[in-house]
Design a protein around this motif. Structure first.
Motif, PDB file in Angstrom:
ATOM      1  N   GLU A  19      -7.338   1.537  -5.350  1.00  0.00           N
ATOM      2  CA  GLU A  19      -6.322   2.565  -5.375  1.00  0.00           C
ATOM      3  C   GLU A  19      -5.145   2.275  -4.402  1.00  0.00           C
ATOM      4  OE1 GLU A  19      -8.638   6.110  -3.915  1.00  0.00           O
ATOM      5  OE2 GLU A  19      -9.933   6.001  -5.780  1.00  0.00           O
ATOM      6  N   ARG A  20      -5.315   1.647  -3.237  1.00  0.00           N
ATOM      7  CA  ARG A  20      -4.267   1.561  -2.490  1.00  0.00           C
ATOM      8  C   ARG A  20      -3.441   0.191  -2.696  1.00  0.00           C
ATOM      9  NH1 ARG A  20      -6.615   3.964   3.108  1.00  0.00           N
ATOM     10  NH2 ARG A  20      -6.673   6.189   2.453  1.00  0.00           N
ATOM     11  N   SER A  21      -4.287  -0.934  -3.269  1.00  0.00           N
ATOM     12  CA  SER A  21      -3.640  -2.143  -3.108  1.00  0.00           C
ATOM     13  C   SER A  21      -2.963  -2.486  -4.265  1.00  0.00           C
ATOM     14  CB  SER A  21      -4.900  -3.100  -2.943  1.00  0.00           C
ATOM     15  OG  SER A  21      -5.686  -3.482  -3.904  1.00  0.00           O
ATOM     16  N   PRO A 107     -13.370 -10.658  -4.157  1.00  0.00           N
ATOM     17  CA  PRO A 107     -12.365  -9.370  -4.051  1.00  0.00           C
ATOM     18  C   PRO A 107     -11.265  -9.804  -5.079  1.00  0.00           C
ATOM     19  CG  PRO A 107     -12.317 -10.621  -2.293  1.00  0.00           C
ATOM     20  CD  PRO A 107     -13.319 -11.321  -3.026  1.00  0.00           C
ATOM     21  N   ILE A 108     -10.549  -8.975  -5.439  1.00  0.00           N
ATOM     22  CA  ILE A 108      -9.427  -9.206  -6.463  1.00  0.00           C
ATOM     23  C   ILE A 108      -8.175  -9.071  -5.591  1.00  0.00           C
ATOM     24  CG2 ILE A 108      -9.437  -6.987  -7.370  1.00  0.00           C
ATOM     25  CD1 ILE A 108      -8.481  -8.137 -10.094  1.00  0.00           C
ATOM     26  N   SER A 109      -7.297  -9.992  -5.432  1.00  0.00           N
ATOM     27  CA  SER A 109      -6.189  -9.623  -4.568  1.00  0.00           C
ATOM     28  C   SER A 109      -5.162  -8.802  -5.309  1.00  0.00           C
ATOM     29  CB  SER A 109      -5.454 -11.031  -4.332  1.00  0.00           C
ATOM     30  OG  SER A 109      -4.898 -11.537  -5.737  1.00  0.00           O
ATOM     31  N   PRO A 110      -4.287  -8.229  -4.615  1.00  0.00           N
ATOM     32  CA  PRO A 110      -2.985  -7.434  -5.183  1.00  0.00           C
ATOM     33  C   PRO A 110      -2.428  -7.888  -6.211  1.00  0.00           C
ATOM     34  CG  PRO A 110      -3.079  -6.996  -2.835  1.00  0.00           C
ATOM     35  CD  PRO A 110      -4.146  -8.229  -3.044  1.00  0.00           C
ATOM     36  N   GLN A 111      -2.103  -9.349  -6.175  1.00  0.00           N
ATOM     37  CA  GLN A 111      -1.372 -10.097  -7.047  1.00  0.00           C
ATOM     38  C   GLN A 111      -2.135 -10.191  -8.161  1.00  0.00           C
ATOM     39  OE1 GLN A 111       0.307 -13.994  -5.942  1.00  0.00           O
ATOM     40  NE2 GLN A 111       0.440 -14.572  -8.020  1.00  0.00           N
ATOM     41  N   GLN A 112      -3.516 -10.589  -8.165  1.00  0.00           N
ATOM     42  CA  GLN A 112      -4.430 -10.894  -9.330  1.00  0.00           C
ATOM     43  C   GLN A 112      -4.486  -9.412 -10.064  1.00  0.00           C
ATOM     44  OE1 GLN A 112      -7.609 -12.105  -7.160  1.00  0.00           O
ATOM     45  NE2 GLN A 112      -7.725 -13.871  -8.261  1.00  0.00           N
ATOM     46  N   GLY A 113      -4.677  -8.343  -9.129  1.00  0.00           N
ATOM     47  CA  GLY A 113      -4.746  -7.026  -9.686  1.00  0.00           C
ATOM     48  C   GLY A 113      -3.487  -6.502 -10.560  1.00  0.00           C
ATOM     49  N   ASN A 114      -2.388  -6.637 -10.048  1.00  0.00           N
ATOM     50  CA  ASN A 114      -1.021  -6.183 -10.538  1.00  0.00           C
ATOM     51  C   ASN A 114      -1.070  -7.204 -11.985  1.00  0.00           C
ATOM     52  OD1 ASN A 114      -0.486  -4.092  -9.101  1.00  0.00           O
ATOM     53  ND2 ASN A 114       0.264  -5.593  -7.489  1.00  0.00           N
TER      54      ASN A 114
END
Length: 133
Positions: A19-21, A107-114
């Motif tokens: 939710e936050r990243s 874990p999925i990094s914020p960059q990967q997630g975006n």
């Protein structure tokens, strides 16, 4: 166009992280909610009909794969992204067989997630475009 997403993971910290990243709004999504209970999540997903569901694979009661299968059997047309902390090829195979949009390792990094949200938005845009023809 704005799309809706729902998150499912039996670990509350993982939901908070997602939710936050990730930049949901910037990527064209609004979060409808989240659940740590996969059985309750299925009921909520069928009621809210999100455009996308991001779910953990390994959970008590219903796995992410079972959640996706049951949602599709109920006629829900949404994209599923499956997350797993375990690099097991059989999970990826089953995810593909059931029509998952993507299978990602935690874990999925914020960059990967975006980047994932961007690809997901493109897929949803394409689906909307073909439905309007």
């Amino acid at each position: 166009m704005k799309y809706t997403a729902f998150l499912v993971d039996n670990e509350a910290w993982a939901l908070v992280y997602l939710e936050r990243s990730l930049s949901w709004e910037e990527n064209g999504f609004s979060l409808l909610g989240s659940s740590v209970n996969s059985v309750e999540a299925l009921d909520t997903i069928l009621r809210l009909k999100p455009d996308a569901v991001i779910t953990d694979i390994r959970m008590p009661e219903l796995s992410g794969l079972e959640l996706m299968e049951k949602a599709h059997q109920a006629g829900l047309e949404c994209e599923f992204v499956l997350l797993s902390g375990f690099p097991e090829f059989s999970y990826a195979q089953e995810a593909v067989r059931l029509g998952a949009f993507e299978y990602c390792l935690k874990p999925i990094s914020p960059q990967q997630g975006n980047e994932l949200l961007g690809r997901l938005r493109e897929r949803l845009d394409a689906r909307k475009g073909s439905e309007s023809l």
